[in-house]
Write a protein that holds these residues in place. Structure first.
Motif, mmCIF file in Angstrom:
data_model
loop_
_atom_site.group_PDB
_atom_site.id
_atom_site.type_symbol
_atom_site.label_atom_id
_atom_site.label_comp_id
_atom_site.label_asym_id
_atom_site.label_seq_id
_atom_site.Cartn_x
_atom_site.Cartn_y
_atom_site.Cartn_z
ATOM 1 N N VAL A 52 73.425 42.439 51.270
ATOM 2 C CA VAL A 52 74.835 42.519 51.642
ATOM 3 C C VAL A 52 75.403 41.118 51.848
ATOM 4 N N ALA A 53 74.690 40.302 52.620
ATOM 5 C CA ALA A 53 75.170 38.956 52.924
ATOM 6 C C ALA A 53 75.297 38.089 51.676
ATOM 7 N N LEU A 54 74.278 38.124 50.814
ATOM 8 C CA LEU A 54 74.282 37.273 49.630
ATOM 9 C C LEU A 54 75.356 37.691 48.632
ATOM 10 N N ILE A 55 75.523 38.980 48.437
ATOM 11 C CA ILE A 55 76.536 39.439 47.484
ATOM 12 C C ILE A 55 77.935 39.097 47.988
ATOM 13 N N LEU A 56 78.165 39.283 49.285
ATOM 14 C CA LEU A 56 79.464 38.926 49.844
ATOM 15 C C LEU A 56 79.739 37.430 49.678
ATOM 16 N N ALA A 57 78.713 36.612 49.889
ATOM 17 C CA ALA A 57 78.902 35.164 49.832
ATOM 18 C C ALA A 57 79.042 34.635 48.406
ATOM 19 N N LEU A 132 67.317 52.999 37.761
ATOM 20 C CA LEU A 132 68.395 53.898 37.323
ATOM 21 C C LEU A 132 69.444 54.021 38.426
ATOM 22 N N GLY A 133 68.992 54.301 39.632
ATOM 23 C CA GLY A 133 69.924 54.455 40.744
ATOM 24 C C GLY A 133 70.670 53.178 41.053
ATOM 25 N N LEU A 134 69.966 52.056 40.983
ATOM 26 C CA LEU A 134 70.610 50.774 41.271
ATOM 27 C C LEU A 134 71.736 50.488 40.275
ATOM 28 N N ALA A 151 78.702 45.120 47.730
ATOM 29 C CA ALA A 151 77.653 44.524 48.559
ATOM 30 C C ALA A 151 77.025 45.557 49.487
ATOM 31 N N TYR A 152 77.873 46.360 50.123
ATOM 32 C CA TYR A 152 77.371 47.368 51.058
ATOM 33 C C TYR A 152 76.654 48.502 50.316
ATOM 34 N N ALA A 153 77.183 48.840 49.147
ATOM 35 C CA ALA A 153 76.559 49.897 48.356
ATOM 36 C C ALA A 153 75.156 49.488 47.898
ATOM 37 N N VAL A 154 75.029 48.257 47.401
ATOM 38 C CA VAL A 154 73.736 47.788 46.907
ATOM 39 C C VAL A 154 72.747 47.604 48.053
ATOM 40 N N GLY A 155 73.185 46.973 49.141
ATOM 41 C CA GLY A 155 72.288 46.780 50.280
ATOM 42 C C GLY A 155 71.803 48.093 50.848
ATOM 43 N N GLY A 156 72.700 49.045 51.001
ATOM 44 C CA GLY A 156 72.310 50.352 51.518
ATOM 45 C C GLY A 156 71.381 51.097 50.581
ATOM 46 N N ALA A 160 67.389 52.160 51.304
ATOM 47 C CA ALA A 160 66.964 53.556 51.204
ATOM 48 C C ALA A 160 65.879 53.738 50.148
ATOM 49 N N ALA A 161 66.037 53.032 49.020
ATOM 50 C CA ALA A 161 65.090 53.202 47.912
ATOM 51 C C ALA A 161 63.694 52.705 48.261
ATOM 52 N N TYR A 162 63.582 51.780 49.213
ATOM 53 C CA TYR A 162 62.263 51.395 49.709
ATOM 54 C C TYR A 162 61.481 52.625 50.154
ATOM 55 N N TRP A 163 62.207 53.624 50.647
ATOM 56 C CA TRP A 163 61.569 54.788 51.247
ATOM 57 C C TRP A 163 61.467 55.982 50.321
ATOM 58 N N PHE A 164 62.462 56.221 49.481
ATOM 59 C CA PHE A 164 62.408 57.460 48.702
ATOM 60 C C PHE A 164 61.747 57.288 47.345
ATOM 61 N N THR A 165 61.394 56.052 46.959
ATOM 62 C CA THR A 165 60.652 55.862 45.708
ATOM 63 C C THR A 165 59.197 55.532 46.015
ATOM 64 N N SER A 166 58.327 55.997 45.165
ATOM 65 C CA SER A 166 56.890 55.780 45.367
ATOM 66 C C SER A 166 56.501 54.319 45.247
ATOM 67 N N SER A 167 57.294 53.536 44.512
ATOM 68 C CA SER A 167 56.979 52.132 44.242
ATOM 69 C C SER A 167 57.562 51.179 45.274
ATOM 70 N N THR A 168 58.309 51.706 46.235
ATOM 71 C CA THR A 168 59.086 50.931 47.214
ATOM 72 C C THR A 168 60.160 50.076 46.542
#
Length: 233
Positions: A52-57, A132-134, A151-156, A160-168
């Motif tokens: 979020v921070a990097l995309i905003l900046a 795909l989701g990204l 920024a908020y969409a990508v960061g969020g 979340a994808a760290y948790w719902f994908t098997s590959s993190t």
């Protein structure tokens, strides 16, 4: 915007992104030893926040930090081949710089091949789904009513994808390559990286198809009488 400015933004942004992924992984493993779930939570929150921070900046200059996104921008015709190649090179270089810096910050060898083998159809499918989701999130937000929310969409999404994908959710070839040179919580064995990158490219291609279906745009170079008609509501 000059190409060298864009390349610098991509190099710096990807470096900070990778430094966060690796550094927060090391910190998490030291602060929460023996609790992998808590380590992943700490790692995912730090990664989502820094995105979020990097995309905003850096978004006013360039803020893809991901070769898949950059290649798709080229396919969609928003950047040239020369620009795309330069930005991808900057992203890969920045990722490696970020990995080295993260290693050194935590008193580890600057470069150390990861021993963390990540292989198997489930993990590869996880990378396809994550990328795909990204792509849908990035381009869907950019083509939506308020592109400033990307920024908020990508960061969020990544948190979340760290948790719902098997590959993190690596979902980024530059980050994947960078994570091969750190033998830490966030690392990936060099032999495992190529399959991850292939899965990410496949996910990107599927994402492009989904974006074209969900968010079609008119080509501005077509004459009005040649524009496809949109059905009235």
């Amino acid at each position: 915007m000059r190409l060298r400015q864009k390349a610098a933004a991509e190099l710096i942004g990807t470096a900070f992104l990778v430094a966060t992924v690796i550094g927060s992984g090391v910190a998490a493993s030291r602060l929460s030893p023996g609790d992998v779930g808590l380590q992943l939570l700490e790692n995912s929150l730090a990664t989502g926040a820094v995105l979020v921070a990097l995309i905003l900046a850096l978004h006013p200059v360039s803020a893809s930090f991901n070769p898949v996104v950059t290649v798709l921008e080229r396919v969609l015709g928003t950047i040239s081949t020369r620009t795309a190649a330069t930005l991808v090179a900057a992203q890969v270089a920045g990722g490696l710089v970020g990995a080295v810096v993260a290693n050194l910050m935590f008193d580890l060898p600057a470069v150390s091949a990861s021993q963390h083998v990540r292989a198997g159809s489930g993990l590869w499918l996880g990378e396809v789904v994550a990328t795909l989701g990204l792509v849908i999130v990035v381009f869907g937000t950019l083509r939506g009513a308020d592109a400033s929310r990307v920024a908020y969409a990508v960061g969020g999404y990544i948190a979340a994808a760290y948790w719902f994908t098997s590959s993190t959710s690596f979902a980024n070839p530059a980050v994947t390559v960078a994570r091969t040179v750190t033998d830490t919580f966030a690392g990936i064995a060099p032999a495992s990286a190529p399959a991850f990158v292939v899965a990410q490219l496949l996910g990107g291609a599927l994402g492009l198809g989904a974006v074209a279906l969900l968010h079609p745009v008119r080509r501005p170079d077509l004459r009005p009488d040649l524009q496809p008609e949109r059905p009235h509501p």
